[in-house]
Structure formats: structure tokens, C-alpha cells
Design a protein around this motif. Structure first.
Motif, PDB file in Angstrom:
ATOM      1  N   LEU A   1       0.931   4.191  -2.869  1.00 13.01           N
ATOM      2  CA  LEU A   1       0.455   5.554  -2.612  1.00 13.01           C
ATOM      3  C   LEU A   1       1.570   6.598  -2.650  1.00 13.01           C
ATOM      4  O   LEU A   1       1.317   7.753  -3.024  1.00 13.01           O
ATOM      5  CB  LEU A   1      -0.245   5.617  -1.257  1.00 13.01           C
ATOM      6  CG  LEU A   1      -1.550   4.831  -1.115  1.00 13.01           C
ATOM      7  CD1 LEU A   1      -2.067   4.940   0.309  1.00 13.01           C
ATOM      8  CD2 LEU A   1      -2.587   5.310  -2.110  1.00 13.01           C
ATOM      9  N   PHE A   2       2.802   6.194  -2.258  1.00 12.07           N
ATOM     10  CA  PHE A   2       3.808   7.237  -1.990  1.00 12.07           C
ATOM     11  C   PHE A   2       5.154   7.037  -2.694  1.00 12.07           C
ATOM     12  O   PHE A   2       5.751   8.012  -3.133  1.00 12.07           O
ATOM     13  CB  PHE A   2       4.039   7.355  -0.487  1.00 12.07           C
ATOM     14  CG  PHE A   2       2.784   7.629   0.292  1.00 12.07           C
ATOM     15  CD1 PHE A   2       2.099   8.815   0.131  1.00 12.07           C
ATOM     16  CD2 PHE A   2       2.282   6.681   1.157  1.00 12.07           C
ATOM     17  CE1 PHE A   2       0.923   9.067   0.839  1.00 12.07           C
ATOM     18  CE2 PHE A   2       1.115   6.921   1.882  1.00 12.07           C
ATOM     19  CZ  PHE A   2       0.427   8.119   1.717  1.00 12.07           C
ATOM     20  N   GLU A   3       5.658   5.814  -2.786  1.00  9.98           N
ATOM     21  CA  GLU A   3       7.006   5.636  -3.327  1.00  9.98           C
ATOM     22  C   GLU A   3       7.027   5.640  -4.852  1.00  9.98           C
ATOM     23  O   GLU A   3       7.960   6.141  -5.465  1.00  9.98           O
ATOM     24  CB  GLU A   3       7.623   4.328  -2.809  1.00  9.98           C
ATOM     25  CG  GLU A   3       7.774   4.251  -1.295  1.00  9.98           C
ATOM     26  CD  GLU A   3       8.745   5.285  -0.733  1.00  9.98           C
ATOM     27  OE1 GLU A   3       9.584   5.811  -1.488  1.00  9.98           O
ATOM     28  OE2 GLU A   3       8.642   5.574   0.480  1.00  9.98           O
ATOM     29  N   VAL A   4       5.981   5.078  -5.480  1.00  4.51           N
ATOM     30  CA  VAL A   4       5.974   4.938  -6.929  1.00  4.51           C
ATOM     31  C   VAL A   4       5.397   6.166  -7.638  1.00  4.51           C
ATOM     32  O   VAL A   4       5.936   6.616  -8.658  1.00  4.51           O
ATOM     33  CB  VAL A   4       5.208   3.659  -7.343  1.00  4.51           C
ATOM     34  CG1 VAL A   4       5.095   3.564  -8.859  1.00  4.51           C
ATOM     35  CG2 VAL A   4       5.909   2.433  -6.789  1.00  4.51           C
ATOM     36  N   PRO A   5       4.295   6.781  -7.143  1.00  6.40           N
ATOM     37  CA  PRO A   5       3.722   7.942  -7.863  1.00  6.40           C
ATOM     38  C   PRO A   5       4.682   9.133  -7.875  1.00  6.40           C
ATOM     39  O   PRO A   5       5.618   9.205  -7.069  1.00  6.40           O
ATOM     40  CB  PRO A   5       2.459   8.273  -7.051  1.00  6.40           C
ATOM     41  CG  PRO A   5       2.138   7.034  -6.295  1.00  6.40           C
ATOM     42  CD  PRO A   5       3.475   6.394  -5.993  1.00  6.40           C
ATOM     43  N   PRO A   6       4.465  10.088  -8.758  1.00  5.47           N
ATOM     44  CA  PRO A   6       5.272  11.324  -8.757  1.00  5.47           C
ATOM     45  C   PRO A   6       5.157  12.040  -7.415  1.00  5.47           C
ATOM     46  O   PRO A   6       4.175  11.895  -6.686  1.00  5.47           O
ATOM     47  CB  PRO A   6       4.663  12.145  -9.894  1.00  5.47           C
ATOM     48  CG  PRO A   6       3.995  11.140 -10.776  1.00  5.47           C
ATOM     49  CD  PRO A   6       3.505  10.051  -9.878  1.00  5.47           C
ATOM     50  N   ALA A   7       6.149  12.873  -7.115  1.00  3.33           N
ATOM     51  CA  ALA A   7       6.208  13.531  -5.808  1.00  3.33           C
ATOM     52  C   ALA A   7       5.223  14.682  -5.667  1.00  3.33           C
ATOM     53  O   ALA A   7       5.032  15.192  -4.562  1.00  3.33           O
ATOM     54  CB  ALA A   7       7.632  14.043  -5.562  1.00  3.33           C
ATOM     55  N   ASP A   8       4.578  15.097  -6.748  1.00  3.51           N
ATOM     56  CA  ASP A   8       3.637  16.225  -6.670  1.00  3.51           C
ATOM     57  C   ASP A   8       2.533  15.924  -5.650  1.00  3.51           C
ATOM     58  O   ASP A   8       1.886  14.875  -5.700  1.00  3.51           O
ATOM     59  CB  ASP A   8       2.999  16.486  -8.032  1.00  3.51           C
ATOM     60  CG  ASP A   8       4.030  16.883  -9.081  1.00  3.51           C
ATOM     61  OD1 ASP A   8       5.141  17.281  -8.672  1.00  3.51           O
ATOM     62  OD2 ASP A   8       3.736  16.781 -10.281  1.00  3.51           O
ATOM     63  N   GLY A   9       2.313  16.859  -4.729  1.00  4.95           N
ATOM     64  CA  GLY A   9       1.245  16.694  -3.749  1.00  4.95           C
ATOM     65  C   GLY A   9       1.528  15.674  -2.671  1.00  4.95           C
ATOM     66  O   GLY A   9       0.605  15.261  -1.945  1.00  4.95           O
ATOM     67  N   LEU A  10       2.810  15.270  -2.535  1.00  9.56           N
ATOM     68  CA  LEU A  10       3.131  14.221  -1.559  1.00  9.56           C
ATOM     69  C   LEU A  10       2.785  14.643  -0.141  1.00  9.56           C
ATOM     70  O   LEU A  10       2.226  13.851   0.634  1.00  9.56           O
ATOM     71  CB  LEU A  10       4.623  13.864  -1.654  1.00  9.56           C
ATOM     72  CG  LEU A  10       5.136  12.828  -0.649  1.00  9.56           C
ATOM     73  CD1 LEU A  10       4.429  11.500  -0.829  1.00  9.56           C
ATOM     74  CD2 LEU A  10       6.658  12.650  -0.797  1.00  9.56           C
ATOM     75  N   ALA A  11       3.101  15.876   0.244  1.00 12.18           N
ATOM     76  CA  ALA A  11       2.854  16.315   1.620  1.00 12.18           C
ATOM     77  C   ALA A  11       1.369  16.221   1.964  1.00 12.18           C
ATOM     78  O   ALA A  11       0.989  15.774   3.054  1.00 12.18           O
ATOM     79  CB  ALA A  11       3.359  17.744   1.816  1.00 12.18           C
TER      80      ALA A  11
ATOM     81  N   LEU B   1       0.840  -1.213   0.000  1.00  8.78           N
ATOM     82  CA  LEU B   1       0.000   0.000   0.000  1.00  8.78           C
ATOM     83  C   LEU B   1       0.864   1.248   0.000  1.00  8.78           C
ATOM     84  O   LEU B   1       0.596   2.203  -0.750  1.00  8.78           O
ATOM     85  CB  LEU B   1      -0.909  -0.020   1.228  1.00  8.78           C
ATOM     86  CG  LEU B   1      -1.756   1.239   1.457  1.00  8.78           C
ATOM     87  CD1 LEU B   1      -2.833   1.363   0.383  1.00  8.78           C
ATOM     88  CD2 LEU B   1      -2.378   1.222   2.861  1.00  8.78           C
ATOM     89  N   TRP B   2       1.893   1.265   0.838  1.00  7.13           N
ATOM     90  CA  TRP B   2       2.752   2.445   0.932  1.00  7.13           C
ATOM     91  C   TRP B   2       3.446   2.728  -0.402  1.00  7.13           C
ATOM     92  O   TRP B   2       3.481   3.872  -0.870  1.00  7.13           O
ATOM     93  CB  TRP B   2       3.786   2.244   2.043  1.00  7.13           C
ATOM     94  CG  TRP B   2       4.640   3.452   2.221  1.00  7.13           C
ATOM     95  CD1 TRP B   2       5.838   3.716   1.626  1.00  7.13           C
ATOM     96  CD2 TRP B   2       4.339   4.592   3.025  1.00  7.13           C
ATOM     97  NE1 TRP B   2       6.312   4.949   2.015  1.00  7.13           N
ATOM     98  CE2 TRP B   2       5.405   5.510   2.867  1.00  7.13           C
ATOM     99  CE3 TRP B   2       3.284   4.926   3.858  1.00  7.13           C
ATOM    100  CZ2 TRP B   2       5.436   6.724   3.530  1.00  7.13           C
ATOM    101  CZ3 TRP B   2       3.311   6.141   4.515  1.00  7.13           C
ATOM    102  CH2 TRP B   2       4.373   7.028   4.342  1.00  7.13           C
ATOM    103  N   ASP B   3       3.988   1.685  -1.016  1.00  7.18           N
ATOM    104  CA  ASP B   3       4.626   1.888  -2.323  1.00  7.18           C
ATOM    105  C   ASP B   3       3.609   2.432  -3.334  1.00  7.18           C
ATOM    106  O   ASP B   3       3.919   3.336  -4.123  1.00  7.18           O
ATOM    107  CB  ASP B   3       5.201   0.565  -2.828  1.00  7.18           C
ATOM    108  CG  ASP B   3       6.481   0.176  -2.118  1.00  7.18           C
ATOM    109  OD1 ASP B   3       7.001   0.999  -1.343  1.00  7.18           O
ATOM    110  OD2 ASP B   3       6.955  -0.953  -2.324  1.00  7.18           O
TER     111      ASP B   3
END
Length: 731
Positions: A140-150, A136-138
């Protein structure tokens, strides 16, 4: 801008990038990081320029408890990224969590444990149709682009925390961290403050940061009489890996290091290369066609799962599909969190090892080390074998030093062989030694003090067996004061002991120390006497004729025999009374057969000869329990049986007269019984029985009627087969 709260997952490359980018963008006055506040005055030491991974190891001990914990940091830890970015931008750096020895962290061996997300994360896993939190973490957060990560992280951790109330320990930690945040915000004035903590704590800190004192909190001090200390230690990826039992953060640290350094697509390529290299080094065939198939499957799975680049599970699933041809009995390990369990396919196990990586950290040469480390390194010497003669004072002192390291669990220090007065040690260099020495430094400033602390800790609530182990280790380590304390505890424990096996081992250890007090300098006579009397008292009360032979019970009777033989007069043991007990047990048909045989062996060995050994053996031999009875007899009177005229012939007669059914029932026990004879004596028995039954020499029966050339050819063939098996790793 005020306070910027970054909730992170420990050891996440995406969070580490976010922390560094945020700090470089806002250039805060303070960077506050979840970590042990007692390390704040040693921040320069932490940032010396080590090769990561490293960890802050904290040791604590008082008269009630001992606690060890670690705060690990690697290149892609958000906490490390925040500290290094803060130092680069000129921010003041502070750890803001309670010290690791504090009671609020008493249940955590690892400060960065992520074990509180099960319910909410489970719902999200079901919603996104993934196997576990790591996938799940990968996704949602590790694989997608960093835009809007925060923003995505904030939403995720708000869901994870939800309306859950923190327990007392988390509440204490969050209240303490919040006071640091308030003080830093007050001191910073118009300049921003960045706070980097585990995402579980973020919602509470935002709420608590608006009310309460604004003064800097004090760092708690250990209670009076307690010993606590923190030191940096080298860490290793295999210790950081969730598949190896690590409690927190991301699994597969080698993969995430590549993700940090080379991005998602680069990490996928390097993972395939690492798995391929590892399998080929193990002589597992991996063809180019297999790799093409694995890559194609990974790309297809990534497309199906909505990943712009193959994620960790995409690559692993693709490799498993291409390289594992058989049906699997257990689910793939990356489909469920936790330690790698037994039973997985060998190829899958090698894939997990490749994911883990083999990186080991190194401390900067200027890093302060505990006194124990310096003391050990000054005396240990280089790798090699050492043969120590314990009668020599210098060798005996060297042996005690090495035993202290063994008790402390220092890797690369192994007693490879030991005899009565000679020991062989093998010393090897290992990457694990320095971390183990630093961690052991919490026990004391030198090897003797540290080993004594370890052994004293083992005494608490110890049973008879563990007390015996501590006594022996204390003697080998030359810690006489502790050994004296253990002897007193042993005397009390012996009086209440009901286990013949445990008593026998205690008696054997104490007797060996008493007989060789020039080496051990331990006065163990009172324990020898108490244990011998207790064994005899218990043995006379044991009932149960059908119980199989118990080697520990037999050993207890052997220890009594040795105590009577070597220490009876000096320690005031009544040998005649002991022989009377043994006579009664030997004649008691309700006693277990092994105990009856051992009692007969005890009287026989101590008296030199039985009044009529042939009659005694003939009268005690019962076919259905013959093997168990003989086991006790042979264990205590092996030589008497072997060298008494007519005894082997009698035993051959008695065994030969058994019915087929009785013999088959007794056969396993008979094999166990004759196992008490060493190979040379078994050969002698066989020779005499062959001559008795056939009238021919046993040597004649061993002659091979074959030409020497044929024998030589057969031996050469055997050697070629062994060479081929060794070359292929099958032998």
C-alpha cells in the motif's frame, strides 16, 4: 493552515519522506513528535550528529519495580526525519509523549511498539490477499508512487483505529499529547504546527486537540524515592529487526535502509547482492544462472501482484524459489510476523540475516555518558587474557571488579577458567559493550553500586536456589552488606526447604565460602550448620526404592560429608549423630538405592573403614538397582572403594553373577556410577580387572601388532582428512 497531523508507522521510509517533505513545505512554528517529553531539554544532545541507529534508553527503579525501555531511531524513522527537518527549517522541536518510566508505558519495553492493529489489519490482508501486515504495508505504501500518500495513510489509520476505545494507558498518553498540541497551536498563532505520531493515535489526537487547556503541560517527575534516568545508547540493526524479537515497526532494517537511500528498485538489487555475498561467504554455491532465475521470478511476482518495482517479499520469494531446491517443512518466515523460529532451511536463515544488515550506531564523542560508563572504562583496560591469583589483594580486587561487570551482563568480559584460588579472564572488544554499559548505568553510578542493585533485585521472591546464586555472586563481587542480608534470608529458607538437591547446593556453596573466608570475608557458618542438619533430616524420610539415581541428591550427601569433615567441630555439628542417621538410611530397604549407597559411602569415608566393608557391600548389593546404589557409594567413598583390599574383586564377582537380563537393565546406571571415577582411576580399575581375569598385563593387550610404517601412514592419512574437513568447514 493550523495543525497538520501525520499518522505514521514507526521505521517506515515512506512515512519518513512524507514527514520531511511536509515540514519543508509548510515550514511550521512547531514540530511535535511522539517521544519522551523528559528529553526536550536535551534536544541538542539528541541532534549532535550521531551515526544512527541510536536509542533513548530509560531506566527506572523503586522499591517495587524496575523498568527499562528504549526509544529507537534510525535514518528512516519518521520521528527522526521530522526532528532533523524541523531543525533545518527553524521550527521549535518538542517530544510530546509521557516519559518512558511513567506507569502508562510500564508494559512497553519499546515505545514504538505496533501491536494494536491485528483485527483491522487482518481484514485488510484478506481483502488484498497478502500474507501479513508487513507485506500489506509494502503493497500500500512503500512500493507505490508517493502521490496521495498522506491521504492513503489517513484512511488506513482511520480504519485501523475504527471505533476501538483506547485502554487506560493509551488514553492517558493521548490526553497528554493532546495538551502539547493545543498549547503549540495557541503559541503558533497563524503559523502551522506539524504533529508526527503513531498512526493509531492520530484519530484521537485530532478529536482531543479541539478542546481543553492550552497551557504547556508539565513533564511528570518520578515518585519520591524512585531513580529514573534517560541516556542515548548506540543501537544496532539486529536489535531493530522484528525477526530478532523487536516489538515494533518494520522487519529487515538493512533492506529498508537501502530502500531509504536507493529507492525500491535499488533496494531490490542490493538485497540480491547481499544475499548472494552472504551465501558465498558461507561456501554455499550461488551461480549466475540462479541469480538470473531469482530476478526473473521476482519481476514476474511483482507484475502479478501489481507492484511497479519488486517489493521485499517479491525478491525473497524469487530467491527462495531459485536457491532452495528441497521441500520446506516450515512456512517461509516473511509469510508470518514475529521472531525467526528454529527449523528453517539454512539458505532461508542466511537470507533473513542479509535482510537485517549489520549496521551499528555510534554516538557523537560529545555525548554525555552515565557515571558508570566513565568509571568502568577508566578501570577496564584493553583486550587480552588476565590470570588472577586471589590470594593477592590487588588481584582479588580486580576479580571483584570483573565479577561486577559479569553480574551486570557486560559483553566481552568472560571468566574463561577458574580454580580454587586462580581465575582466568578473557576481555574482548565488542560493539555491544557501550550500549550495555549505558543501559546498566540506570542501576548505579559505579560497578559496585550497580551490581548490588542487580543482585538486590534478584532477591525478591527468590527461592533457595536463586538465593544461593545471589549469595555466591555477592561474595565474588565483594558486596558484603548484601551477602549478610542474603545469609539471613537463606537461614529462613532452609528451615522450610524440602528439595534435597537445592539444599545440597546451598550447603556446598556456603561451606566453600566458610572454608575460604580469607577470600570471601563472609561468615556463613550458621547457614552451613542449618543446611547440613536439614539435609540429614530430609534424607532419613525419603522413600521410594525404584527411583533412578539423582545426582543432585547424591551431591547433597557429599556436601554433608564435607561439612562434617571440615567444619563439624568448629560449627558444633554432632558427627556421631549424623553418622547414626547415615547408618539408618544405608540399612533402610525402602530408601532409594542411590541414597542408601551415598549414606554407606558417607559413613565409610568419615570412619576411615567400615567394620567389615566386604560384608557391608555384599549385603547391600541388589542386582536390579546395583548401578544406582553404586553411584551413591562411589560419589562419596570413591577412594575407599579403590584402595580397600579385595573390594574391586568383590564388585567384579557381584556384577559377574548378575543374570543377562539384570545386567542389561542395570547397564546405564552402572555406566553412570563408574563415571564418578576420573580417567586415571578408571584406567587403574580396568588394568586390575584385566590382570585379574586374564592373568596377563594390560599393557600387553594394548600393544599393536603392525609395522611402524603402516601406523605412520595411517596417521598421515588421518591428518590429511582432518585438514580437508576443516578447509570445507565440516570440522
Amino acid at each position: 493552515m493550523g495543525v497538520v497531523f501525520l499518522g505514521v508507522r514507526h521505521h517506515s521510509p515512506a512515512c519518513a519522506r512524507l514527514a520531511a517533505e511536509t515540514i519543508h513545505a509548510v515550514r511550521p512554528a512547531y514540530v511535535l513528535v511522539e517521544g519522551p517529553a523528559d528529553m526536550n531539554d536535551r534536544m541538542d544532545e539528541l541532534l549532535l550528529g550521531h551515526d544512527l541507529p541510536i536509542a533513548v534508553h530509560t531506566g527506572y527503579r523503586d522499591h517495587e519495580r524496575r523498568h527499562s525501555s528504549w526509544t529507537p531511531l534510525c535514518d528512516y524513522s519518521p520521528e527522526w526525519a521530522a526532528l532533523t527537518a524541523g531543525r533545518a527549517t527553524g521550527a521549535e522541536l518538542r517530544f510530546i509523549d509521557l516519559p518512558a518510566w511513567h506507569p502508562a508505558l510500564a508494559d512497553l519495553a519499546n515505545r514504538y511498539a505496533d501491536a494494536r492493529h491485528d483485527e483491522a489489519a487482518g481484514k485488510l490482508c484478506r481483502a488484498f490477499e497478502v500474507d501479513n501486515v508487513d507485506a500489506l504495508w509494502d503493497h500500500l505504501f512503500e512500493v507505490p508512487p508517493a502521490d496521495g500518500l498522506a491521504g492513503r495513510l489517513a484512511t488506513y489509520f482511520d480504519l485501523v483505529r475504527g471505533d476501538a476505545q483506547a485502554g487506560p494507558d493509551d488514553a492517558a498518553r493521548e490526553a497528554y499529547m493532546a495538551q502539547w498540541v493545543r498549547a503549540a497551536a495557541w503559541e503558533a498563532g497563524e503559523r502551522p504546527v506539524v504533529v508526527v505520531t503513531g498512526g493509531f493515535h492520530r484519530p484521537a489526537l485530532i478529536r482531543l486537540a479541539t478542546r481543553g487547556e492550552r497551557t504547556w503541560p508539565k513533564v511528570p517527575e518520578p515518585p519520591e524515592g524512585a531513580v529514573a534516568g534517560s541516556h542515548l545508547v548506540p543501537y544496532a540493526f539486529r536489535r531493530l529487526d522484528a525477526f530478532d524479537g523487536y516489538q515494533a515497526g518494520m522487519p529487515s532494517p538493512g533492506y529498508y535502509q537501502d530502500l531509504w537511500e536507493h529507492g525500491v528498485d535499488g533496494a531490490a538489487h542490493r538485497l540480491v547482492e547481499a544475499v548472494t555475498a552472504r551465501l558465498r561467504s558461507r561456501r554455499q554455491p550461488v551461480s549466475t544462472a540462479d541469480l538470473i532465475a531469482a530476478r526473473a521470478a521476482a519481476d514476474a511476482l511483482a507484475l502479478l501482484r501489481g507492484h511497479p518495482h519488486p517489493a521485499r517479499v517479491d525478491v525473497l520469494d524469487g530467491l527462495a524459489g531459485a536457491l532452495v531446491g528441497e521441500a520446506l517443512d516450515t512456512p517461509l518466515p516473511w509469510a508470518s510476523p514475529g521472531r525467526l523460529q528454529a527449523g528453517h532451511h539454512p539458505v532461508v536463515v542466511e537470507m533473513i540475516a542479509a535482510l537485517s544488515g549489520d549496521r551499528t550506531g555510534r554516538l557523537h564523542p560529545s555525548t554525555p555518558l552515565p557515571p558508570l560508563v566513565r568509571a568502568v572504562l577508566a578501570e577496564l583496560g584493553g583486550p587480552g587474557d588476565e590470570r588472577l591469583h586471589l590470594g593477592d589483594p590487588a588481584d582479588r580486587e580486580r576479580s571483584r571488579f570483573l565479577h561486577r561487570l559479569r553480574v551486570l551482563g557486560i559483553p566481552g568480559v568472560v571468566r574463561s577458567a577458574s580454580g580454587l584460588r586462580v581465575e582466568q579472564w578473557t576481555l574482548t572488544d565488542t560493539d555491544d559493550r557501550m550500549p550495555a554499559l549505558i543501559e546498566a548505568g540506570s542501576y548505579g553510578v559505579d560497578p559496585q553500586e550497580a551490581a548490588a542493585s542487580v543482585l538486590a533485585e534478584r532477591i525478591r521472591d527468590a527461592d533457595l536456589g536463586r538465593l544461593t546464586d545471589v549469595l555466591f555472586d555477592a561474595a565474588l563481587c565483594g558486596i558484603g552488606e548484601l551477602a549478610g542480608r542474603v545469609l539471613n534470608d537463606l537461614e529462613r529458607a532452609i528451615g522450610a526447604a524440602a528439595d534435597l538437591g537445592a539444599l545440597g547446593r546451598t550447603l556446598a556453596v556456603a561451606l566453600g565460602m566458610w572454608r575460604h573466608d580469607d577470600l570471601f570475608a563472609i561468615t556463613s557458618g550458621a547457614v552451613v550448620r542449618a543446611a547440613a542438619l536439614r539435609v540429614l533430616w530430609l534424607a532419613e524420610g525419603v522413600r521410594g526404592g525404584s527411583v533412578p539415581a539423582d545426582p543432585r541428591r547424591i551431591d547433597a550427601m557429599a556436601a554433608v560429608r564435607d561439612a562434617l569433615r571440615h567444619a563439624g567441630t568448629q560449627l558444633g555439628l554432632d558427627v556421631d549423630a549424623a553418622l547414626g542417621v547415615a547408618d539408618r538410611v544405608a540399612a533402610c530397604q525402602d530408601a532409594p538405592p542411590d541414597l542408601r549407597g551415598a549414606s554407606l559411602g558417607l559413613t565409610w569415608s568419615l570412619r576411615g573403614t567400615a567394620a567389615d566393608p566386604v560384608r557391608a557391600v555384599r549385603g547391600a548389593f541388589v542386582p536390579k538397582s546395583a548401578g544406582d546404589w553404586l553411584a551413591g557409594l562411589f560419589a562419596l567413598a570413591r577412594e575407599e572403594v579403590l584402595h580397600t583390599g579385595g573390594m574391586l574383586e568383590l564388585l567384579d564377582e557381584l556384577v559377574g553373577a548378575m543374570t543377562d537380563q539384570d545386567f542389561l537393565v542395570a547397564l546405564p546406571a552402572l555406566r553412570q556410577a563408574f563415571g564418578y571415577f576420573p580417567p586415571r582411576e578408571r584406567h587403574l580399575i580396568a588394568t586390575r580387572l584385566v590382570e585379574l581375569r586374564s592373568g596377563r598385563s594390560a599393557r600387553d593387550l594394548l600393544r599393536l601388532d603392525a609395522p611402524p610404517e603402516l601406523v605412520a601412514a595411517g596417521m598421515a592419512l588421518d591428518e590429511r582428512v582432518d585438514t580437508a574437513l576443516r578447509r570445507e568447514g565440516l570440522l
